[in-house]
Design an enzyme around this catalytic site. Structure first.
Site, short mmCIF file in Angstrom:
data_model
loop_
_atom_site.label_atom_id
_atom_site.label_comp_id
_atom_site.label_asym_id
_atom_site.label_seq_id
_atom_site.Cartn_x
_atom_site.Cartn_y
_atom_site.Cartn_z
N HIS A 69 0.84 -1.20 0.00
CA HIS A 69 0.00 0.00 0.00
C HIS A 69 0.87 1.24 0.00
CE1 HIS A 69 0.79 -0.56 4.28
NE2 HIS A 69 0.29 0.62 4.57
N HIS A 71 1.38 3.94 1.86
CA HIS A 71 1.93 4.70 3.00
C HIS A 71 3.46 4.84 2.90
CE1 HIS A 71 -1.80 4.05 5.77
NE2 HIS A 71 -1.93 5.11 4.98
N ASP A 73 5.83 4.78 5.00
CA ASP A 73 6.71 3.85 5.71
C ASP A 73 6.78 2.49 5.02
OD1 ASP A 73 3.99 3.64 6.65
OD2 ASP A 73 4.70 2.38 8.31
N HIS A 74 6.12 2.37 3.89
CA HIS A 74 6.21 1.14 3.07
C HIS A 74 6.80 1.42 1.68
CE1 HIS A 74 3.60 -1.32 5.81
NE2 HIS A 74 3.38 -0.10 6.25
N HIS A 127 -7.39 -0.67 5.83
CA HIS A 127 -6.31 0.20 6.30
C HIS A 127 -6.14 1.36 5.32
CE1 HIS A 127 -2.53 1.32 8.18
NE2 HIS A 127 -1.90 1.20 7.02
N ASP A 146 -0.19 -4.02 6.10
CA ASP A 146 -0.84 -3.52 7.30
C ASP A 146 -2.30 -3.95 7.37
OD1 ASP A 146 1.54 -2.31 7.90
OD2 ASP A 146 0.82 -0.25 7.71
N HIS A 185 4.71 -4.84 10.60
CA HIS A 185 5.10 -4.11 11.82
C HIS A 185 5.21 -5.04 13.02
CE1 HIS A 185 4.61 0.12 10.48
NE2 HIS A 185 3.63 -0.34 9.71
ZN LIG Z 1 0.12 1.65 6.49
#
Ligand SMILES: [Zn+2]
Length: 270
Positions: A69, A71, A73-74, A127, A146, A185
């Protein structure tokens, strides 16, 4: 990595070795090496450096990035890795404006191949809208970003509780119990603390809580998990369970989606 066995960070699934790499605060990035054909993929590189360092240490190239996805942090490592390795970047087609460097668009049911193995794509909104999971039926493993966590699920940033519930049901229906599940995570301890409050009579959960507590006390990781373990201990997959429902005062609720929405709400306020 003191006190941690090599095995913990490298796992063999058929022809694919999966290396877990820590990134950012509590992200896990996964490097997949199909050693027969020497193909390499990385899942969700939230930063480039730990990934390129690990690839260099292993002497491996990089063929593709698999994005669950959009985001940051990915995906923050996408562009640097793409320019360093000239690799492909796979991600959800509807998110091509939000996934840096995307070259190949995927959707629910897209056919992908990695090192001679089929990879199945499931769209799991909740998410985010446009979150996807990568399932390797031959190697019996899945990368769920996530969407599904150890004893938890992702927060609903873009989707509705109904969408997330359906997404988790989709995973439960399509991933056999012996599937190894890689989540993005290390949220397990806080998930476990919450889980025991809504599923307090679940013996499997209590036992797992103690195991998790011991692992985390030694700063060891709790990912990957298995579908079998999640079906037994993850409250978000157990919303039809009579004991869980009575624990949160919803014993007469027939709509599992409503139970899910309540459990998610309780977790958000935990
Ligand atoms: Zn995420």
């Amino acid at each position: 990595m003191s006190g941690q066995g090599q095995d913990e960070w490298k796992r063999r699934h058929g022809n694919i070795d999966v290396y877990t790499v820590k990134a950012l605060q509590d992200n896990y990035v996964f490097i997949l090496h199909e050693w027969k054909n020497n193909k390499v993929a990385v899942v969700d590189p939230g930063e480039a450096k730990p990934v390129s360092d690990k690839l260099q240490a292993l002497g491996l190239p990089l063929d593709c990035i698999l994005t669950t996805h959009h985001h940051w942090d990915h995906t923050d490592g996408n562009l640097a890795l793409k320019s360093q390795f000239d690799c492909k970047v796979y991600g959800f087609g509807g998110d091509k404006g939000r996934i840096p460097g995307i070259t190949d668009e995927l959707r629910e049911g897209s056919q992908l191949e990695f090192g001679g193995e089929p990879v199945e794509i499931f769209q799991t909104d909740g998410h985010t809208v446009g979150h996807i999971c990568f399932y390797f039926p031959q190697s019996k493993m899945a990368f769920v970003g996530d969407t599904l966590f150890v004893m938890g699920c992702g927060r609903l940033f873009e989707g509705t509780p109904k969408q997330m519930h359906e997404s988790l049901q989709k995973l439960a229906a399509n991933l056999p119990e012996n599937t190894t599940v890689y989540c993005a995570h290390e949220y397990t301890m806080s998930n476990a603390k919450f889980a025991v409050t809504v599923d307090s009579s679940n013996e499997d959960l209590r036992e797992r809580y103690r195991e998790i507590e011991s692992l985390r006390a030694q700063d060891r990781k709790t990912v990957p998990t298995t579908m079998e373990m999640e079906l037994k201990t993850n409250p978000f997959l157990r919303c039809g369970d009579p004991d869980l429902k009575s624990c949160i005062g919803m014993e007469s609720e027939q709509d599992e989606g409503k139970v899910f929405a309540r459990v998610r709400e309780l977790k958000d306020n935990f």
